[in-house]
Design a protein around this motif. Structure first.
Motif, mmCIF file in Angstrom:
data_model
loop_
_atom_site.group_PDB
_atom_site.id
_atom_site.type_symbol
_atom_site.label_atom_id
_atom_site.label_comp_id
_atom_site.label_asym_id
_atom_site.label_seq_id
_atom_site.Cartn_x
_atom_site.Cartn_y
_atom_site.Cartn_z
ATOM 1 N N VAL A 173 0.831 -1.206 0.000
ATOM 2 C CA VAL A 173 0.000 0.000 0.000
ATOM 3 C C VAL A 173 0.864 1.254 0.000
ATOM 4 O O VAL A 173 0.527 2.263 -0.645
ATOM 5 N N LEU A 174 2.003 1.220 0.689
ATOM 6 C CA LEU A 174 2.874 2.393 0.674
ATOM 7 C C LEU A 174 3.544 2.563 -0.683
ATOM 8 O O LEU A 174 3.728 3.694 -1.154
ATOM 9 N N THR A 175 3.884 1.469 -1.320
ATOM 10 C CA THR A 175 4.423 1.558 -2.681
ATOM 11 C C THR A 175 3.377 2.145 -3.625
ATOM 12 O O THR A 175 3.687 2.982 -4.484
ATOM 13 N N THR A 207 10.062 6.215 -4.260
ATOM 14 C CA THR A 207 10.604 4.859 -4.298
ATOM 15 C C THR A 207 9.651 3.841 -3.679
ATOM 16 O O THR A 207 8.819 4.175 -2.830
ATOM 17 N N ALA A 208 9.813 2.597 -4.084
ATOM 18 C CA ALA A 208 9.006 1.506 -3.545
ATOM 19 C C ALA A 208 9.441 1.177 -2.120
ATOM 20 O O ALA A 208 10.547 1.503 -1.686
ATOM 21 N N VAL A 209 8.553 0.513 -1.391
ATOM 22 C CA VAL A 209 8.833 0.051 -0.021
ATOM 23 C C VAL A 209 8.843 -1.473 -0.043
ATOM 24 O O VAL A 209 7.969 -2.105 -0.644
ATOM 25 N N SER A 210 9.814 -2.063 0.634
ATOM 26 C CA SER A 210 9.921 -3.520 0.666
ATOM 27 C C SER A 210 9.361 -4.085 1.968
ATOM 28 O O SER A 210 9.334 -3.398 2.998
ATOM 29 N N ALA A 211 8.941 -5.331 1.922
ATOM 30 C CA ALA A 211 8.439 -5.991 3.129
ATOM 31 C C ALA A 211 9.522 -6.091 4.191
ATOM 32 O O ALA A 211 9.228 -6.016 5.394
ATOM 33 N N SER A 212 10.780 -6.239 3.777
ATOM 34 C CA SER A 212 11.869 -6.339 4.764
ATOM 35 C C SER A 212 12.023 -5.039 5.543
ATOM 36 O O SER A 212 12.349 -5.063 6.744
ATOM 37 N N GLU A 213 11.771 -3.909 4.907
ATOM 38 C CA GLU A 213 11.825 -2.627 5.623
ATOM 39 C C GLU A 213 10.708 -2.554 6.658
ATOM 40 O O GLU A 213 10.895 -2.015 7.756
#
Length: 416
Positions: A384-386, A397-403
């Motif tokens: 959702v943030l991406t 920029t995209a957001v990753s699940a690891s972040e």
């Protein structure tokens, strides 16, 4: 400091007048002293707030006038030395979590007023200070003398020639009592602020702190204040919200306890100074372009995109299908500097943990951001943030699940 010592008395001969105490109370609000020196649900100024550092936790001190556990035995000289040089009455060095590198700029008359307030306008509270949790030998204080020798500038603020009175007042508040750089300026290898005023290119360009990203306050056009007018900045200082964004994280405390109480002229001076800062930080992307007549992202029918689905289910009702929300009542996502900031820490944190209500003139915000940590998975938060950061011309920029995993773990046991 020796020159300052000649300008103040070693001890107060009599109680100061009410006007000086009232002036000190105003300056204490401008400095947001209560935020650090009050533990959650604690007594104001009695200390005990836990502050995490790379070396271990420390606890803020009791600054009420209690003679045994507070600062009741401090003379005016002792007080000014602690405030501006980070040295306690008994001679030990304070950790620079106390923003004395900023308070070093505080003028003599303001230091006097602050002393009058803390000695005569604050009730004494007998509450012993807590020892730090920094292990030996890292808890030794003598290295702080070396730190001060390298990084502490003890010069009191002096008006800059060629700048008007409003600019200089704003610079004094931002650099000094407001200690904005303590959060909003990146730190160097010695944990020092990389710049203490506008002469350094990193000053107020944004920085990670306490699992948030303190926003860029320069004229950078995307993540900074480049698209904000002076009036926009002043309104945010006074209310924590404007057409571009709303306060979150520890900035909510700053608004609630400090900047909303500033006189209008002081809020305008801060805005005037911040608006003058050249652009720094950010992503280097072309300036954000708002296109209110562009084709809005359609959320009327189920989408294949996971982020769009999460947005339509949990976010659209407050922030709108076009991301514009109902500012300043509800924060817009279109062109929001926190959305455009390359570092997504604040967006992840506020999605997981929400934020406390802004309380302006005693009235709490009706729609604070709720927390979704127990509702959304790490991947859903990332998706959702991406989605938000890549739509409505946001182009971030995209957001990753690891972040998200990292932030969730880091904030799982944070004090509420």
């Amino acid at each position: 400091m020796a020159l300052f010592a000649l300008a103040v008395s070693a001890a107060p001969a009599s109680a100061p007048d009410d006007a000086l105490i009232a002036r000190g109370a105003y300056l204490a609000k401008a400095g947001d002293c209560i935020a650090c020196h009050t533990a959650p649900r604690g007594i104001p100024f009695a200390g005990g707030l836990k502050m995490d550092t790379p070396m271990g936790a420390i606890y803020t001190t009791n600054i009420t006038p209690d003679p045994d556990t507070g600062i009741g035995r401090y003379t005016e000289v002792d007080f000014a030395r602690a405030l501006r040089e980070g040295i306690a009455k008994d001679g030990h060095n304070l950790y620079p979590a106390m923003p004395y590198p900023s308070y070093a700029k505080v003028k003599d008359d303001d230091a006097k007023a602050l002393y009058a307030y803390f000695m005569h306008g604050v009730d004494p509270v007998k509450q012993p200070n807590r020892a730090s949790e920094i292990p030996w030998p890292l808890n030794m204080r003598w290295p702080l003398k070396l730190w001060n020798a390298v990084f502490l500038d003890t010069k009191v603020y002096a008006d800059k020639p060629g700048k008007d009175a409003t600019w200089n007042r704003g610079a004094y508040l931002v650099q000094g009592l407001g200690h904005c750089g303590s959060c909003h300026t990146p730190r160097g290898v010695g944990f020092q602020e990389q710049a203490l005023d506008e002469s350094g290119p990193a000053y107020l360009s944004g920085a990670p702190i306490d699992n948030w990203f303190a926003s860029n306050l320069t004229s950078e056009p995307n993540a900074g204040l480049g698209r904000w007018s002076t009036a926009d900045i002043a309104l945010f200082v006074k209310t924590g919200a404007n057409q571009h964004a709303s306060a979150f994280g520890s900035m909510t405390d700053v608004i609630n306890h400090s900047t909303q109480w500033l006189e209008t002229d002081d809020a305008n001076a801060i805005a005037h100074y911040l608006k003058s800062l050249p652009a720094a930080g950010g992503s280097g992307m072309p300036p954000y372009h708002d296109d209110p007549h562009g084709v809005p992202t359609s959320l009327a029918i189920p989408a294949n995109d996971s982020g769009a689905k999460v947005y339509a289910t949990y976010c659209m009702h407050c922030h709108g299908s076009n991301g514009r929300a109902f500012a300043p009542l509800l924060a817009p996502l279109v062109g929001n500097p926190a959305v455009l900031e390359p570092n997504p820490t604040s967006m992840i944190n506020v999605t997981l943990n929400g934020t406390q209500a802004l309380v302006i003139n005693g009235l709490p915000d009706a729609y604070p951001m709720p927390k979704f940590s127990s509702v959304l998975t790490d991947q859903e938060v990332a998706d959702v943030l991406t989605f938000v950061r890549s739509h409505w011309n946001n182009a971030s920029t995209a957001v990753s699940a690891s972040e998200v995993v990292k932030l969730r773990e880091a904030t799982a046991h944070a004090p509420k």
